[in-house]
Design a protein around this motif. Structure first.
Motif, mmCIF file in Angstrom:
data_model
loop_
_atom_site.group_PDB
_atom_site.id
_atom_site.type_symbol
_atom_site.label_atom_id
_atom_site.label_comp_id
_atom_site.label_asym_id
_atom_site.label_seq_id
_atom_site.Cartn_x
_atom_site.Cartn_y
_atom_site.Cartn_z
ATOM 1 N N ALA A 27 0.837 -1.206 0.000
ATOM 2 C CA ALA A 27 0.000 0.000 0.000
ATOM 3 C C ALA A 27 0.871 1.255 0.000
ATOM 4 C CB ALA A 27 -0.955 -0.003 1.189
ATOM 5 N N CYS A 28 1.974 1.211 0.740
ATOM 6 C CA CYS A 28 2.906 2.350 0.769
ATOM 7 C C CYS A 28 3.531 2.567 -0.601
ATOM 8 C CB CYS A 28 3.996 2.123 1.810
ATOM 9 S SG CYS A 28 3.362 2.002 3.484
ATOM 10 N N PHE A 29 3.881 1.468 -1.288
ATOM 11 C CA PHE A 29 4.453 1.590 -2.629
ATOM 12 C C PHE A 29 3.473 2.285 -3.569
ATOM 13 C CE2 PHE A 29 6.939 -2.624 -1.927
ATOM 14 C CZ PHE A 29 7.823 -1.972 -1.093
ATOM 15 N N ILE A 30 2.195 1.976 -3.426
ATOM 16 C CA ILE A 30 1.183 2.580 -4.303
ATOM 17 C C ILE A 30 1.031 4.068 -3.995
ATOM 18 C CG2 ILE A 30 -1.284 2.602 -4.858
ATOM 19 C CD1 ILE A 30 -1.185 -0.490 -4.509
ATOM 20 N N ILE A 31 0.952 4.417 -2.723
ATOM 21 C CA ILE A 31 0.760 5.818 -2.325
ATOM 22 C C ILE A 31 2.009 6.661 -2.564
ATOM 23 C CG2 ILE A 31 0.442 7.315 -0.290
ATOM 24 C CD1 ILE A 31 -2.155 6.172 -1.247
ATOM 25 N N ILE A 53 -7.315 1.189 -2.940
ATOM 26 C CA ILE A 53 -6.084 0.391 -2.951
ATOM 27 C C ILE A 53 -6.424 -1.085 -2.744
ATOM 28 C CG2 ILE A 53 -3.896 -0.057 -1.760
ATOM 29 C CD1 ILE A 53 -3.849 2.991 -1.114
ATOM 30 N N ALA A 54 -7.263 -1.378 -1.775
ATOM 31 C CA ALA A 54 -7.669 -2.765 -1.528
ATOM 32 C C ALA A 54 -8.337 -3.353 -2.770
ATOM 33 C CB ALA A 54 -8.614 -2.837 -0.328
ATOM 34 N N ASN A 55 -9.195 -2.581 -3.409
ATOM 35 C CA ASN A 55 -9.881 -3.072 -4.615
ATOM 36 C C ASN A 55 -8.900 -3.385 -5.741
ATOM 37 O OD1 ASN A 55 -12.397 -2.931 -3.434
ATOM 38 N ND2 ASN A 55 -12.894 -0.933 -4.303
ATOM 39 N N VAL A 56 -7.919 -2.518 -5.957
ATOM 40 C CA VAL A 56 -6.924 -2.745 -7.010
ATOM 41 C C VAL A 56 -6.126 -4.018 -6.713
ATOM 42 C CG1 VAL A 56 -4.764 -1.874 -8.001
ATOM 43 C CG2 VAL A 56 -6.724 -0.352 -7.768
ATOM 44 N N LEU A 57 -5.637 -4.142 -5.490
ATOM 45 C CA LEU A 57 -4.841 -5.310 -5.134
ATOM 46 C C LEU A 57 -5.663 -6.589 -5.216
ATOM 47 C CD1 LEU A 57 -2.817 -3.799 -2.169
ATOM 48 C CD2 LEU A 57 -1.986 -4.298 -4.479
ATOM 49 N N ASN A 58 -6.897 -6.550 -4.755
ATOM 50 C CA ASN A 58 -7.763 -7.737 -4.832
ATOM 51 C C ASN A 58 -8.084 -8.094 -6.279
ATOM 52 O OD1 ASN A 58 -7.838 -8.168 -2.069
ATOM 53 N ND2 ASN A 58 -9.558 -6.769 -1.799
ATOM 54 N N THR A 73 -10.063 -2.912 3.862
ATOM 55 C CA THR A 73 -9.782 -1.501 4.102
ATOM 56 C C THR A 73 -9.022 -1.284 5.408
ATOM 57 O OG1 THR A 73 -11.766 -0.919 2.874
ATOM 58 C CG2 THR A 73 -10.847 0.781 4.257
ATOM 59 N N ASP A 74 -9.365 -2.025 6.456
ATOM 60 C CA ASP A 74 -8.667 -1.869 7.740
ATOM 61 C C ASP A 74 -7.183 -2.227 7.614
ATOM 62 O OD1 ASP A 74 -10.988 -1.048 9.005
ATOM 63 O OD2 ASP A 74 -11.490 -3.069 9.701
ATOM 64 N N GLU A 75 -6.891 -3.301 6.902
ATOM 65 C CA GLU A 75 -5.496 -3.707 6.715
ATOM 66 C C GLU A 75 -4.719 -2.634 5.953
ATOM 67 O OE1 GLU A 75 -2.862 -7.301 4.693
ATOM 68 O OE2 GLU A 75 -5.025 -7.256 4.372
ATOM 69 N N ILE A 76 -5.320 -2.091 4.902
ATOM 70 C CA ILE A 76 -4.661 -1.055 4.103
ATOM 71 C C ILE A 76 -4.466 0.207 4.942
ATOM 72 C CG2 ILE A 76 -4.859 0.436 2.079
ATOM 73 C CD1 ILE A 76 -4.248 -2.507 1.398
ATOM 74 N N THR A 77 -5.465 0.589 5.718
ATOM 75 C CA THR A 77 -5.356 1.778 6.570
ATOM 76 C C THR A 77 -4.224 1.623 7.571
ATOM 77 O OG1 THR A 77 -7.715 2.238 6.333
ATOM 78 C CG2 THR A 77 -6.600 3.263 8.205
ATOM 79 N N ARG A 78 -4.116 0.461 8.218
ATOM 80 C CA ARG A 78 -3.013 0.204 9.165
ATOM 81 C C ARG A 78 -1.665 0.279 8.447
ATOM 82 N NH1 ARG A 78 -6.497 -3.735 10.881
ATOM 83 N NH2 ARG A 78 -5.308 -5.366 9.821
#
Length: 84
Positions: A27-31, A53-58, A73-78
């Protein structure tokens, strides 16, 4: 590019192996974007929301027919809270 394969020698691929191995950082790489070498750079997508981000990765995992657990979403937010 729509399937996470990147673009020739310009944009690195987001393949299943990288997504799984770097699950906590992807997620950090994407942002923030990531530079692989002098010619290969994945641009930053700073305005993406955790849900996007979660949708793209999934979606990429779905295309690769991966059995890996999905991102939520919670995993990506963390993960984004821990970006350096």
């Amino acid at each position: 590019m729509d399937d996470g394969n990147g673009l020739a020698q310009l944009i690195p691929e987001l393949n299943e192996k990288n997504i799984i191995a770097k699950r906590n950082n992807i997620a950090c790489f994407i942002i923030q974007g990531i530079k692989v070498d002098s010619t290969m750079v994945m641009p930053a997508y700073k305005k993406m929301e955790p849900t996007q981000i979660a949708n793209v990765l999934n979606y990429i995992l779905y295309l690769k027919k991966s059995n890996t657990r999905i991102f939520n979403t919670d995993e990506i937010t963390r993960a984004l809270d821990n970006c350096k």
